[in-house]
Design an enzyme around this catalytic site. Sequence first.
Site, mmCIF file in Angstrom:
data_model
loop_
_atom_site.group_PDB
_atom_site.id
_atom_site.type_symbol
_atom_site.label_atom_id
_atom_site.label_comp_id
_atom_site.label_asym_id
_atom_site.label_seq_id
_atom_site.Cartn_x
_atom_site.Cartn_y
_atom_site.Cartn_z
ATOM 1 N N TYR A 15 0.836 -1.198 0.000
ATOM 2 C CA TYR A 15 0.000 0.000 0.000
ATOM 3 C C TYR A 15 0.876 1.254 0.000
ATOM 4 O O TYR A 15 0.608 2.205 -0.732
ATOM 5 C CB TYR A 15 -0.935 -0.012 1.212
ATOM 6 C CG TYR A 15 -2.068 0.973 1.109
ATOM 7 C CD1 TYR A 15 -3.222 0.655 0.394
ATOM 8 C CD2 TYR A 15 -1.989 2.220 1.713
ATOM 9 C CE1 TYR A 15 -4.265 1.558 0.295
ATOM 10 C CE2 TYR A 15 -3.033 3.126 1.618
ATOM 11 C CZ TYR A 15 -4.165 2.789 0.904
ATOM 12 O OH TYR A 15 -5.200 3.690 0.794
ATOM 13 N N HIS A 19 1.097 4.096 -3.079
ATOM 14 C CA HIS A 19 0.809 5.508 -2.833
ATOM 15 C C HIS A 19 2.040 6.406 -2.909
ATOM 16 O O HIS A 19 1.910 7.622 -2.940
ATOM 17 C CB HIS A 19 0.041 5.663 -1.517
ATOM 18 C CG HIS A 19 -1.366 5.216 -1.673
ATOM 19 N ND1 HIS A 19 -1.722 3.882 -1.635
ATOM 20 C CD2 HIS A 19 -2.496 5.908 -1.946
ATOM 21 C CE1 HIS A 19 -3.021 3.774 -1.854
ATOM 22 N NE2 HIS A 19 -3.515 4.994 -2.048
ATOM 23 N N TYR A 38 -5.888 16.391 -0.434
ATOM 24 C CA TYR A 38 -6.187 15.004 -0.083
ATOM 25 C C TYR A 38 -4.946 14.373 0.530
ATOM 26 O O TYR A 38 -3.873 14.381 -0.062
ATOM 27 C CB TYR A 38 -6.621 14.257 -1.346
ATOM 28 C CG TYR A 38 -7.113 12.847 -1.167
ATOM 29 C CD1 TYR A 38 -7.380 12.294 0.071
ATOM 30 C CD2 TYR A 38 -7.321 12.044 -2.276
ATOM 31 C CE1 TYR A 38 -7.847 11.007 0.213
ATOM 32 C CE2 TYR A 38 -7.790 10.742 -2.163
ATOM 33 C CZ TYR A 38 -8.039 10.233 -0.915
ATOM 34 O OH TYR A 38 -8.502 8.943 -0.784
ATOM 35 N N TRP A 76 -7.288 1.101 -10.510
ATOM 36 C CA TRP A 76 -6.600 1.522 -9.294
ATOM 37 C C TRP A 76 -7.234 0.876 -8.065
ATOM 38 O O TRP A 76 -6.553 0.339 -7.192
ATOM 39 C CB TRP A 76 -6.617 3.053 -9.194
ATOM 40 C CG TRP A 76 -5.989 3.598 -7.958
ATOM 41 C CD1 TRP A 76 -6.632 4.181 -6.906
ATOM 42 C CD2 TRP A 76 -4.593 3.617 -7.626
ATOM 43 N NE1 TRP A 76 -5.729 4.575 -5.948
ATOM 44 C CE2 TRP A 76 -4.465 4.237 -6.363
ATOM 45 C CE3 TRP A 76 -3.448 3.178 -8.279
ATOM 46 C CZ2 TRP A 76 -3.238 4.415 -5.740
ATOM 47 C CZ3 TRP A 76 -2.216 3.362 -7.653
ATOM 48 C CH2 TRP A 76 -2.128 3.975 -6.401
ATOM 49 N N TRP A 77 -8.559 0.936 -7.996
ATOM 50 C CA TRP A 77 -9.246 0.326 -6.864
ATOM 51 C C TRP A 77 -9.004 -1.180 -6.802
ATOM 52 O O TRP A 77 -8.924 -1.752 -5.721
ATOM 53 C CB TRP A 77 -10.743 0.628 -6.931
ATOM 54 C CG TRP A 77 -11.106 2.016 -6.523
ATOM 55 C CD1 TRP A 77 -10.292 2.978 -5.987
ATOM 56 C CD2 TRP A 77 -12.393 2.618 -6.614
ATOM 57 N NE1 TRP A 77 -10.988 4.134 -5.749
ATOM 58 C CE2 TRP A 77 -12.284 3.943 -6.132
ATOM 59 C CE3 TRP A 77 -13.626 2.181 -7.073
ATOM 60 C CZ2 TRP A 77 -13.363 4.816 -6.070
ATOM 61 C CZ3 TRP A 77 -14.704 3.045 -7.021
ATOM 62 C CH2 TRP A 77 -14.574 4.353 -6.520
#
Length: 106
Positions: A15, A19, A38, A76-77
């Site tokens: 993860y 990112h 964000y 992406w998800w």
Amino acid sequence: MGMMIGLNADKVAEYKRLHAAVWPEILELISSCNIRNYTIFLREPENILFGTWEYHGTDFAADMARMAANPKNKEWWAVCMPCQEPLDSRAEGEWWAMMEEVFHLD
């Protein structure tokens, strides 16, 4: 806006790697959907993600629907969601559990 979700302990490194190099198309999509400032924070060792952003549009539901329908975002998800562990207390239909703002200072 604020939201929380768990992170699978076996997927923390993946993860973080994802990112550290978010796909440019995803960054452009987020901005085009009127999301600014964000940030996602990780709390270890509990492996809780906290996301916060500002919405600067006029139709949040439409912008989120457009984001969800985007083919690149679906890709992406597909790589990010297996890393996440939704909270049992989230509302029906939520993946990330939305949070109530109880204090704000500019």
